[in-house]
Enzyme design. Structure first.
Site, PDB file in Angstrom:
ATOM      1  N   ARG A 171       0.835  -1.201   0.000  1.00 51.52           N
ATOM      2  CA  ARG A 171       0.000   0.000   0.000  1.00 51.52           C
ATOM      3  C   ARG A 171       0.865   1.244   0.000  1.00 51.52           C
ATOM      4  NH1 ARG A 171       1.271   2.341   4.153  1.00 51.52           N
ATOM      5  NH2 ARG A 171       0.027   4.085   3.427  1.00 51.52           N
ATOM      6  N   GLY A 172       0.199   2.381  -0.207  1.00 55.27           N
ATOM      7  CA  GLY A 172       0.925   3.651  -0.373  1.00 55.27           C
ATOM      8  C   GLY A 172       0.972   3.938  -1.860  1.00 55.27           C
ATOM      9  N   ALA A 173       0.525   5.126  -2.276  1.00 54.90           N
ATOM     10  CA  ALA A 173       0.399   5.397  -3.719  1.00 54.90           C
ATOM     11  C   ALA A 173       1.717   5.216  -4.463  1.00 54.90           C
ATOM     12  CB  ALA A 173      -0.128   6.825  -3.917  1.00 54.90           C
ATOM     13  N   GLY A 174       2.812   5.608  -3.843  1.00 58.15           N
ATOM     14  CA  GLY A 174       4.114   5.461  -4.513  1.00 58.15           C
ATOM     15  C   GLY A 174       4.514   4.005  -4.615  1.00 58.15           C
ATOM     16  N   CYS A 209      -2.464   9.570   7.969  1.00 61.22           N
ATOM     17  CA  CYS A 209      -2.213   8.300   7.285  1.00 61.22           C
ATOM     18  C   CYS A 209      -0.723   7.958   7.317  1.00 61.22           C
ATOM     19  CB  CYS A 209      -2.750   8.350   5.852  1.00 61.22           C
ATOM     20  SG  CYS A 209      -2.929   6.709   5.146  1.00 61.22           S
ATOM     21  N   ARG A 228      -6.700  -1.031  -7.629  1.00 66.67           N
ATOM     22  CA  ARG A 228      -7.151   0.060  -6.751  1.00 66.67           C
ATOM     23  C   ARG A 228      -7.429   1.266  -7.636  1.00 66.67           C
ATOM     24  NH1 ARG A 228      -4.373   1.283  -1.243  1.00 66.67           N
ATOM     25  NH2 ARG A 228      -6.486   1.959  -0.732  1.00 66.67           N
ATOM     26  N   ASN A 239      -6.837  12.013  -1.392  1.00 64.71           N
ATOM     27  CA  ASN A 239      -5.956  11.405  -0.405  1.00 64.71           C
ATOM     28  C   ASN A 239      -6.792  10.654   0.620  1.00 64.71           C
ATOM     29  OD1 ASN A 239      -3.120  11.112   0.483  1.00 64.71           O
ATOM     30  ND2 ASN A 239      -3.777  12.269   2.282  1.00 64.71           N
ATOM     31  N   LYS A 240      -6.100  10.035   1.596  1.00 65.10           N
ATOM     32  CA  LYS A 240      -6.797   9.214   2.586  1.00 65.10           C
ATOM     33  C   LYS A 240      -8.000   9.920   3.192  1.00 65.10           C
ATOM     34  CE  LYS A 240      -6.006   5.960   3.109  1.00 65.10           C
ATOM     35  NZ  LYS A 240      -6.654   4.968   2.243  1.00 65.10           N
ATOM     36  N   LYS A 273       1.793  11.606  -9.864  1.00 57.46           N
ATOM     37  CA  LYS A 273       0.468  11.420  -9.257  1.00 57.46           C
ATOM     38  C   LYS A 273      -0.532  12.450  -9.793  1.00 57.46           C
ATOM     39  CE  LYS A 273       2.346   9.375  -5.055  1.00 57.46           C
ATOM     40  NZ  LYS A 273       2.640   9.573  -3.611  1.00 57.46           N
ATOM     41  N   ASP A 284      -2.694  10.648  -3.283  1.00 53.78           N
ATOM     42  CA  ASP A 284      -2.921   9.513  -4.182  1.00 53.78           C
ATOM     43  C   ASP A 284      -3.082  10.017  -5.599  1.00 53.78           C
ATOM     44  OD1 ASP A 284      -3.966   8.556  -1.358  1.00 53.78           O
ATOM     45  OD2 ASP A 284      -3.405   6.803  -2.546  1.00 53.78           O
TER      46      ASP A 284
HETATM   47  P1  RI2 Z   1       2.906   7.804  -0.467  1.00 52.35           P
HETATM   48  C1  RI2 Z   1      -1.967   6.188   0.891  1.00 52.35           C
HETATM   49  O1  RI2 Z   1      -3.089   5.430   0.551  1.00 52.35           O
HETATM   50  C2  RI2 Z   1      -2.385   7.419   1.686  1.00 52.35           C
HETATM   51  O2  RI2 Z   1      -3.572   8.024   1.170  1.00 52.35           O
HETATM   52  C3  RI2 Z   1      -1.164   8.295   1.448  1.00 52.35           C
HETATM   53  O3  RI2 Z   1      -1.370   9.643   1.789  1.00 52.35           O
HETATM   54  C4  RI2 Z   1      -0.987   8.093  -0.050  1.00 52.35           C
HETATM   55  O4  RI2 Z   1      -1.264   6.705  -0.270  1.00 52.35           O
HETATM   56  C5  RI2 Z   1       0.372   8.473  -0.579  1.00 52.35           C
HETATM   57  O5  RI2 Z   1       1.329   7.666   0.025  1.00 52.35           O
HETATM   58  P2  RI2 Z   1      -3.251   3.874   1.082  1.00 52.35           P
HETATM   59  O6  RI2 Z   1      -2.392   3.067   0.165  1.00 52.35           O
HETATM   60  O7  RI2 Z   1       2.932   7.539  -1.956  1.00 52.35           O
HETATM   61  O8  RI2 Z   1      -2.802   3.819   2.519  1.00 52.35           O
HETATM   62  O9  RI2 Z   1       3.328   9.234  -0.145  1.00 52.35           O
HETATM   63  O10 RI2 Z   1      -4.739   3.578   0.925  1.00 52.35           O
HETATM   64  O11 RI2 Z   1       3.596   6.759   0.365  1.00 52.35           O
END
Ligand code: RI2
Length: 308
Positions: free
Chosen positions: A18-21, A127, A61, A206-207, A232, A196
């Site tokens: 998880r995490g958009a990146g 988040c 997703r 975002n979250k 993004k 995101d």
């Molecule tokens: P980075 C996460 O989503 C959160 O919304 C967070 O702010 C966003 O991705 C960007 O995260 P989730 O995967 O790319 O927890 O900065 O649903 O790590």
């Protein structure tokens, strides 16, 4: 389709990854691995299989355009490949390039964002964003004396990951429940969150809960910063496309049997924050006003995005 692609898509969907990146890099790497290990002997079949892989990965997703952009970056220039070997090599090197550049973008954002933090600042984050946490860690590494409030971020509670990461760095960190944000905002100097998706008109996906935090920061005249890599940015929103807000299983909110089946549960996991509540977006190409997102996108993508 290769098992690694299916497994990666499942891990993104169930949020093991998880995490958009991170999901963008996982999607790109899965495409690169598929290309490297492809055993067929037809260029057209390879391209058809690649499109299937792309569809499975990008549908895992729907909200984070980073995943879509990461997967599509691996297929850039594919139409000009004349042989199967050339096509496989192109996808594999595009994937490696995206993973490298996207990871470097977080470092760039961390350094630029840390410049906006001064010693004595109290920061609030929401988040678990690698980009936002990177900014906070970099400010701490520079010796700045900072305190951090991290929200729990229900229902997934990604804030637990955040407080563990910050505590490991020795940063003065306080975990708060999401509904405490307005109570603590009077003690906060700056808010840093991740992204995101950023739309062409500078809105932030975002979250869930981010938009409330932005509203509360706006009321308290607290600076609200978004930490976002430019991949993004959603080019589809230039043409009026809407960003889908993902809704997830109700068992993320309550345990089975905890409430009567007649009670409905609404579990959107992202929300949209208007540009008006964003002071600046800290990107890998500089600190920008949300009103500049369109221009940055056009400069990066070129005007050919308007060609049919
Ligand atoms: P980075 C996460 O989503 C959160 O919304 C967070 O702010 C966003 O991705 C960007 O995260 P989730 O995967 O790319 O927890 O900065 O649903 O790590």
């Amino acid at each position: 389709m290769a098992d690694n692609v299916r497994k990666t898509a499942e891990s993104i969907k169930d949020m093991t990854i998880r995490g958009a990146g991170k999901i963008a890099r996982a999607g790109a790497s899965a495409m690169g691995d598929f290309a490297k290990n492809y055993k067929g002997n037809s260029l057209e079949d390879f391209k058809a299989e690649l499109r299937k892989c792309s569809d499975v990965l990008t549908s895992s997703r729907p909200t984070a355009v980073s995943l879509w952009n990461g997967v599509n970056a691996t297929m850039r220039g594919l139409s000009s490949a004349e042989t199967l070997e050339e096509a496989k090599e192109l996808v594999s090197s595009n994937a490696n390039e995206f993973v490298k550049i996207s990871a470097m973008a977080v470092q760039t954002i961390s350094k630029m964002g840390a410049n906006r933090i001064k010693s004595g600042d109290t920061i609030l984050t929401h988040c678990n964003s690698k980009a936002a946490i990177g900014v906070i860690k970099e400010a701490h590494r520079q010796g700045k004396d900072i305190k951090v409030y991290a929200t729990e971020s229900r229902p997934w509670r990604q804030g637990i990951l955040t407080v563990n990461e910050l505590a490991e760095e020795g940063i003065d960190t306080t975990l708060i429940i999401d509904s405490s944000v307005r109570t603590v905002m009077k003690d906060v100097d700056k808010v840093f969150v991740g992204a995101d998706t950023i739309t062409s008109h500078g809105a932030l996906l975002n979250k869930i809960g981010t938009s409330q935090i932005a509203l509360i920061a706006h009321e308290a005249r607290v600076q609200f910063y978004v930490c976002s890599e430019t991949y993004k940015f959603s080019s589809a929103t230039i043409f009026g496309d809407m960003v889908t807000i993902e809704e997830r299983d109700t068992d993320e909110v309550v345990k089975k049997g905890e409430i009567p089946d007649t009670v409905k549960i609404f579990n959107p996991v992202f929300d949209s924050t208007p540009a008006a509540y964003i002071d600046a977006i800290i990107t890998d190409v500089g600190v920008i006003h949300p009103g500049s997102v369109y221009d940055v996108m056009i400069r990066q993508l070129g005007n050919n995005i308007f060609e049919e």
